[in-house]
Scaffold this motif. Structure first.
Motif, mmCIF file in Angstrom:
data_model
loop_
_atom_site.group_PDB
_atom_site.id
_atom_site.type_symbol
_atom_site.label_atom_id
_atom_site.label_comp_id
_atom_site.label_asym_id
_atom_site.label_seq_id
_atom_site.Cartn_x
_atom_site.Cartn_y
_atom_site.Cartn_z
ATOM 1 N N ASN A 223 -70.729 -78.485 -27.753
ATOM 2 C CA ASN A 223 -71.823 -79.331 -28.238
ATOM 3 C C ASN A 223 -73.220 -78.801 -27.920
ATOM 4 O O ASN A 223 -74.066 -79.504 -27.376
ATOM 5 N N LEU A 224 -73.460 -77.525 -28.233
ATOM 6 C CA LEU A 224 -74.786 -76.954 -28.030
ATOM 7 C C LEU A 224 -75.686 -77.364 -29.187
ATOM 8 O O LEU A 224 -75.327 -77.156 -30.354
ATOM 9 N N PRO A 225 -76.866 -77.951 -28.890
ATOM 10 C CA PRO A 225 -77.752 -78.421 -29.962
ATOM 11 C C PRO A 225 -78.055 -77.314 -30.975
ATOM 12 O O PRO A 225 -78.282 -76.169 -30.580
ATOM 13 N N MET A 226 -78.042 -77.654 -32.228
ATOM 14 C CA MET A 226 -78.331 -76.752 -33.359
ATOM 15 C C MET A 226 -77.247 -75.681 -33.562
ATOM 16 O O MET A 226 -77.260 -74.976 -34.549
ATOM 17 N N LYS A 227 -76.342 -75.500 -32.595
ATOM 18 C CA LYS A 227 -75.351 -74.433 -32.728
ATOM 19 C C LYS A 227 -73.956 -74.963 -32.975
ATOM 20 O O LYS A 227 -73.306 -74.608 -33.948
ATOM 21 N N ALA A 231 -71.207 -83.039 -37.246
ATOM 22 C CA ALA A 231 -71.882 -84.248 -37.734
ATOM 23 C C ALA A 231 -71.386 -85.530 -37.046
ATOM 24 O O ALA A 231 -72.205 -86.371 -36.665
ATOM 25 N N PRO A 232 -70.054 -85.720 -36.878
ATOM 26 C CA PRO A 232 -69.617 -86.951 -36.196
ATOM 27 C C PRO A 232 -70.205 -87.088 -34.787
ATOM 28 O O PRO A 232 -70.502 -88.191 -34.333
ATOM 29 N N LEU A 233 -70.420 -85.936 -34.110
ATOM 30 C CA LEU A 233 -71.006 -86.004 -32.770
ATOM 31 C C LEU A 233 -72.429 -86.543 -32.830
ATOM 32 O O LEU A 233 -72.861 -87.321 -31.966
ATOM 33 N N LEU A 234 -73.195 -86.147 -33.860
ATOM 34 C CA LEU A 234 -74.564 -86.649 -33.995
ATOM 35 C C LEU A 234 -74.561 -88.152 -34.246
ATOM 36 O O LEU A 234 -75.461 -88.862 -33.784
ATOM 37 N N ILE A 235 -73.559 -88.639 -34.984
ATOM 38 C CA ILE A 235 -73.463 -90.091 -35.212
ATOM 39 C C ILE A 235 -73.306 -90.803 -33.872
ATOM 40 O O ILE A 235 -73.991 -91.785 -33.580
ATOM 41 N N VAL A 236 -72.393 -90.279 -33.049
ATOM 42 C CA VAL A 236 -72.181 -90.878 -31.728
ATOM 43 C C VAL A 236 -73.466 -90.809 -30.900
ATOM 44 O O VAL A 236 -73.856 -91.788 -30.256
ATOM 45 N N GLY A 237 -74.156 -89.665 -30.971
ATOM 46 C CA GLY A 237 -75.400 -89.510 -30.219
ATOM 47 C C GLY A 237 -76.447 -90.541 -30.627
ATOM 48 O O GLY A 237 -77.079 -91.173 -29.787
ATOM 49 N N LYS A 238 -76.619 -90.732 -31.939
ATOM 50 C CA LYS A 238 -77.601 -91.716 -32.428
ATOM 51 C C LYS A 238 -77.214 -93.118 -31.965
ATOM 52 O O LYS A 238 -78.068 -93.920 -31.592
ATOM 53 N N LEU A 239 -75.899 -93.421 -32.012
ATOM 54 C CA LEU A 239 -75.451 -94.746 -31.588
ATOM 55 C C LEU A 239 -75.760 -94.980 -30.120
ATOM 56 O O LEU A 239 -76.134 -96.080 -29.718
ATOM 57 N N GLU A 240 -75.585 -93.923 -29.316
ATOM 58 C CA GLU A 240 -75.833 -94.083 -27.883
ATOM 59 C C GLU A 240 -77.310 -94.345 -27.607
ATOM 60 O O GLU A 240 -77.664 -94.925 -26.585
ATOM 61 N N GLN A 241 -78.180 -93.896 -28.548
ATOM 62 C CA GLN A 241 -79.610 -94.211 -28.398
ATOM 63 C C GLN A 241 -79.980 -95.477 -29.166
ATOM 64 O O GLN A 241 -81.151 -95.740 -29.396
ATOM 65 N N TYR A 242 -78.990 -96.231 -29.605
ATOM 66 C CA TYR A 242 -79.188 -97.469 -30.376
ATOM 67 C C TYR A 242 -79.949 -97.229 -31.672
ATOM 68 O O TYR A 242 -80.600 -98.128 -32.193
ATOM 69 N N ASP A 243 -79.914 -95.986 -32.190
ATOM 70 C CA ASP A 243 -80.546 -95.691 -33.470
ATOM 71 C C ASP A 243 -79.513 -95.932 -34.576
ATOM 72 O O ASP A 243 -78.923 -95.003 -35.108
ATOM 73 N N TYR A 244 -79.283 -97.220 -34.885
ATOM 74 C CA TYR A 244 -78.232 -97.561 -35.840
ATOM 75 C C TYR A 244 -78.543 -97.013 -37.233
ATOM 76 O O TYR A 244 -77.673 -96.555 -37.942
ATOM 77 N N PRO B 109 -58.618 -95.557 -45.127
ATOM 78 C CA PRO B 109 -58.775 -95.242 -43.703
ATOM 79 C C PRO B 109 -58.381 -93.813 -43.325
ATOM 80 O O PRO B 109 -58.883 -93.283 -42.340
ATOM 81 N N PHE B 110 -57.515 -93.174 -44.116
ATOM 82 C CA PHE B 110 -57.186 -91.780 -43.834
ATOM 83 C C PHE B 110 -58.364 -90.861 -44.147
ATOM 84 O O PHE B 110 -58.475 -89.776 -43.595
ATOM 85 N N ALA B 111 -59.238 -91.289 -45.059
ATOM 86 C CA ALA B 111 -60.325 -90.417 -45.496
ATOM 87 C C ALA B 111 -61.602 -90.631 -44.685
ATOM 88 O O ALA B 111 -62.523 -89.846 -44.769
ATOM 89 N N VAL B 112 -61.631 -91.732 -43.918
ATOM 90 C CA VAL B 112 -62.853 -92.043 -43.184
ATOM 91 C C VAL B 112 -62.786 -91.421 -41.792
ATOM 92 O O VAL B 112 -61.779 -91.537 -41.104
ATOM 93 N N SER B 113 -63.860 -90.766 -41.390
ATOM 94 C CA SER B 113 -63.914 -90.200 -40.044
ATOM 95 C C SER B 113 -63.745 -91.316 -39.016
ATOM 96 O O SER B 113 -64.322 -92.380 -39.161
ATOM 97 N N PRO B 114 -62.955 -91.061 -37.955
ATOM 98 C CA PRO B 114 -62.772 -92.097 -36.930
ATOM 99 C C PRO B 114 -64.103 -92.587 -36.364
ATOM 100 O O PRO B 114 -64.257 -93.781 -36.077
ATOM 101 N N VAL B 115 -65.054 -91.682 -36.251
ATOM 102 C CA VAL B 115 -66.363 -92.064 -35.711
ATOM 103 C C VAL B 115 -67.057 -93.054 -36.640
ATOM 104 O O VAL B 115 -67.638 -94.047 -36.205
#
Lengths: 279, 281
Positions: A223-227, A231-244, B109-115
């Motif tokens: 998880n090195l930034p920009m490298k 995308a799913p990790l960025l979603i989690v990151g935004k959620l952790e900052q409450y940036d829904y 649900p199979f096509a949606v990312s778990p996140v």
């Protein structure tokens, strides 16, 4: 209440209870929550969505997610076809075990796969220690992301190709041979066209799954930034900052891509089924 | 799904060199991509000895994670089983408008990312979500609490039983059920004596896949869990926490439990495939 043209007549009972329950449950668990993602995106305005998804780190993560999924899908197609071919055409000791092993990535929790792959590919790991002297680093690089996604994608290709290859009419090959075709010609002109739709289906399934994959990637990617941020990790990151709003914007693009892939897979599978029924 | 080796007499088509070369390549690839990661889990788990392994498995946090994982599976699997039977009955035994659309929707649900799955429930039930104000006024917590984990698990395991049954029942048609009705069976008798025996192995197969995934889901559950140790940790989340604390022996010990579940699921799957193969002819 039943309308006359909605369904063809049938003597079997239970259509309305089963149908209503299906639609209700589907709506509550899947459709309504899913619509929340799109409505949230729309509510925050297209300007905001565009600003979020055009940020450099988000663009980099999309590039990595789509790029690594594409490469992993292609590797899965090649390796998966080889495995399916061997499992269908040859007999060898331990074949049942090899066949069972193919399904492991379906059953193994992704977090477990993630830490196991990481331990293999770090510089002191079973595989990593042989790659390090060659200057190849896998753990905490983009290559690591591809390795994890290949692990996830491989069974989709094998399981798509296997039944088609098993059902393929061997007499076509015999006929081609007796007409003087070389082995290469038989492969490209007879066998490949038969399995092509199944290979495509397997690729699309593997690609779609890889695109959304999270658990098996985040450990090996580092998880090195920009490298190596997917995308799913960025979603989690935004959620952790409450940036829904930000999380939702990134997710909407992923969802649209997934749906297009799902539609493509469905069309392909219908074609494959027709092809197999026509046999 | 197991491939048929239709005619052993024809297997000598490829020259032995090609045959053995390709087999070695394929087995090597399987070992590298799938076999080694599996082996690594168990080797790493026991690297510091059985005592450390047992201590990690018996830790209170691990036990409460096992409990929560089992709870989530115990709710998600029956719910999706009931849905699977209802959906398969409606979709395969009747022809109606929009039938293909409904079948495609079940696969979503199979096509949606778990996140993204986790995110959806946060958007509906979270503090800033659609129902957030109402829920907090009534002091109900869904997201970052156990109900959220259960919901996320239900979502990711949603299509397993339905999909298995739809494929199976589509191939079986409706004649047997119609015959039973003509001969005077009630709806319940027809279902219990005709439909259920016909679908029992497919049903079990779906349940096995559904259970394995329910116990192992990581991404969706991670988003809705809030990571409260000992309260909202499932087994896969516990693996992550131990790993991030550099407690590798502990992380792999817990991971080995999950791997054992996966292996049991694969064994049951093979057994059921063998059973259906036997009955199918």
């Amino acid at each position: 209440m039943p309308r006359t043209n909605f369904r063809s007549p049938s003597v079997l009972p239970g259509f309305w209870p089963a149908f209503s329950y299906t639609v209700l449950y589907l709506s509550l668990i899947v459709l309504i929550p899913l619509s929340a993602v799109f409505l949230r995106s729309a509510a925050s305005g297209w300007g905001h969505v565009w600003k979020t998804i055009s940020a450099p780190n988000v663009v980099a993560s999309y590039r990595l997610s789509f790029g690594a999924s594409l490469v992993a899908g292609l590797v899965s197609v090649v390796v998966g076809f080889l495995v399916a071919w061997v499992l269908v055409r040859y007999r060898f000791p331990g074949k049942a075990l090899a066949d069972a092993l193919v399904d492991l990535p379906f059953a193994l929790p992704t977090a477990v796969a993630g830490i196991a792959l990481t331990s293999l590919y770090t510089e002191s790991g079973w595989v990593g220690r042989y790659l390090a002297p060659l200057g190849i680093r896998v753990a905490f690089t983009r290559l690591g992301v591809v390795v994890a996604l290949t692990f996830i994608g491989l069974p989709f290709v094998v399981r798509s190709v296997q039944p088609v290859l098993g059902d393929a009419d061997r007499e076509l090959e015999e006929a081609a041979r007796s007409l003087g075709a070389t082995r290469r010609q038989i492969f490209w002109r007879v066998i490949f066209p038969i399995v092509r739709p199944a290979l495509l289906t397997g690729f699309a399934l593997a690609f779609a799954r890889a695109l959304g994959e999270y658990g098996s990637v985040i450990f090996i990617s580092g998880n090195l930034p920009m490298k190596t941020e997917i995308a799913p990790l960025l979603i989690v990151g935004k959620l952790e900052q409450y940036d829904y709003a930000g999380a939702t914007a990134i997710a909407s693009v992923m969802l649209i891509a997934s749906f297009l892939l799902l539609l493509g897979v469905n069309a392909l599978q219908r074609r494959t089924r027709r092809f197999m029924e026509a046999e | 799904m197991t491939a048929r080796t239709a005619d052993p007499g024809r297997q000598t088509q490829d020259p032995p060199l090609v045959r053995w070369g390709l087999t070695a390549l394929a087995l090597g690839a399987l070992a590298l991509f799938i076999g080694l990661p599996l082996a690594a889990v168990f080797v790493e788990a026991f690297r510091k000895g059985a005592a450390v392994y047992l201590a990690a498995v018996r830790q209170p946090d691990t036990l409460s994670a096992i409990e929560l994982s089992l709870l989530a599976a115990a709710i998600a699997v029956p719910l999706n089983l009931a849905f699977g039977v209802a959906a398969a009955w409606a979709v395969t035994k009747f022809q109606f408008k929009g039938r293909n659309v409904l079948i495609s929707l079940i696969d979503i649900p199979f096509a949606v990312s778990p996140v993204v799955a986790g995110l959806m429930y946060v958007l509906v039930f979270g503090a800033q979500g659609w129902l957030g104000d109402w829920l907090s006024a009534h002091d109900i917590r869904i997201v970052f609490a156990v109900p959220g984990i259960v919901l996320a698990t239900v979502f990711v395991t949603f299509p397993f039983v339905a999909r298995e049954l739809i494929a199976l029942m589509e191939s079986q048609g409706t004649e047997e059920e119609e015959a039973a009705l003509v001969l005077g069976a009630t709806a319940w008798q027809m279902f219990r004596r005709i439909t259920l025996p016909n679908i029992k192995w497919g049903l079990l197969y779906g349940v096995v896949l559904c259970t394995a995934r329910a116990l192992g889901e990581f991404g969706a559950v991670s988003v809705v869990s809030g990571h409260i140790r000992g309260r909202t940790n499932t087994l896969p989340l516990h693996v992550e926490i131990l790993y991030n604390e550099y407690n590798y022996a502990g992380a792999f010990a817990v991971a080995s439990l999950l791997s054992a579940v996966a292996l049991i699921a694969l064994g049951l799957k093979k057994l059921l495939e063998w059973k259906t193969g036997q009955e199918g002819g």
